[in-house]
Design an enzyme around this catalytic site. Sequence first.
Site, PDB file in Angstrom:
ATOM      1  N   HIS A   9       8.085  -0.998  12.740  1.00 34.05           N
ATOM      2  CA  HIS A   9       7.035  -1.663  11.969  1.00 34.05           C
ATOM      3  C   HIS A   9       7.439  -3.113  11.737  1.00 34.05           C
ATOM      4  O   HIS A   9       8.527  -3.558  12.146  1.00 34.05           O
ATOM      5  CB  HIS A   9       6.816  -0.918  10.653  1.00 34.05           C
ATOM      6  CG  HIS A   9       5.523  -1.223   9.989  1.00 34.05           C
ATOM      7  ND1 HIS A   9       4.335  -1.325  10.663  1.00 34.05           N
ATOM      8  CD2 HIS A   9       5.219  -1.477   8.676  1.00 34.05           C
ATOM      9  CE1 HIS A   9       3.365  -1.601   9.821  1.00 34.05           C
ATOM     10  NE2 HIS A   9       3.876  -1.709   8.610  1.00 34.05           N
ATOM     11  N   ASP A  17       0.815  -1.220   0.000  1.00 41.35           N
ATOM     12  CA  ASP A  17       0.000   0.000   0.000  1.00 41.35           C
ATOM     13  C   ASP A  17       0.844   1.263   0.000  1.00 41.35           C
ATOM     14  O   ASP A  17       0.302   2.363  -0.081  1.00 41.35           O
ATOM     15  CB  ASP A  17      -0.973   0.000   1.188  1.00 41.35           C
ATOM     16  CG  ASP A  17      -0.294  -0.199   2.529  1.00 41.35           C
ATOM     17  OD1 ASP A  17       0.615  -1.035   2.623  1.00 41.35           O
ATOM     18  OD2 ASP A  17      -0.683   0.477   3.499  1.00 41.35           O
TER      19      ASP A  17
END
Length: 305
Positions: free
Chosen positions: A142, A66
């Site tokens: 992350h 994304d």
Amino acid sequence: MDFELRILGSSSATPSANRHHTAQLLTIDNQLHLIDCGEGTQMQLMLYKIKHQRISNIYISHLHGDHYFGLAGLLSTMHLQGRQQPLHLFGPPGLSEILSLQLKYSGTNLCFKLTFHELDTGLYRKIYEDKKITVHTLPMEHRVPCCGFLFREKPKPRPLIKENLPGFLTPPQLVRLKWGEDIRDEQGNVLVRNSVVTLEPKRSRSYAYCADSRYKPDLLPYLRGVDLLYHEATFADDMRERAHYTFHSTARQAAEMAAAAQVRHLLLGHFSVRYKDLTPLLEEAKEVFPKTDLAVEGSIFCVQE
């Protein structure tokens, strides 16, 4: 000089009919910096009548689709439309290999020079500099290597008060005055005092892009006092445990970061598709940091000097 952020995409992993994958365009003095390039980015650029050939630098935060699935298509369109000016691409390890394979098996030899700068996403480091700005990486937390980006204007020259300037000054001396120096004779005596012939310089502006990440307070020293902070807010705070598990943040956590860093303006983005109405996330953040807005498609945020 322009300092303007336009939001092209605000959704997280899954897009919706009204929200696109992450992409932003930062314009600084007529130079265009594309930050992330999710699927559909070039369509958004066309929608907002932005000439993608003017983009000089592209920054990819990490290799979740994304945030970069639109990149190969954008580069291909630039090639097909005959781009000639060089393009700088900044991204994590692996991005160059991915693009090389896509270009190889499509038989594409780009007609412009593409320079790839591989990033160490775990460090705060300067990755770009020109006469007017610097760009640093911001280490995120992350599931894959990920970094944000900090854009800062360099100090600006002091405006001259023409009516106060003596006539004997040379061009090099005028330049020195603009940068805060006094003019002295060979013995060191002050001939022209800077404070008498110049005004305070215009304020240098800044933008921090905090990509996908858990709440990460150790970023505060780098974010302190920035004009505009974008911070991911994938979830509302009632899903804080889910946010932590998936290496994301909540709207309240983004606001807590903004308040602790004493930034001027907070933008929320990277919204989960589960939120059809984003008002609750905005209200949640505003309880902690009132100067908060949603970074939704088409929004433009200008930072004044």
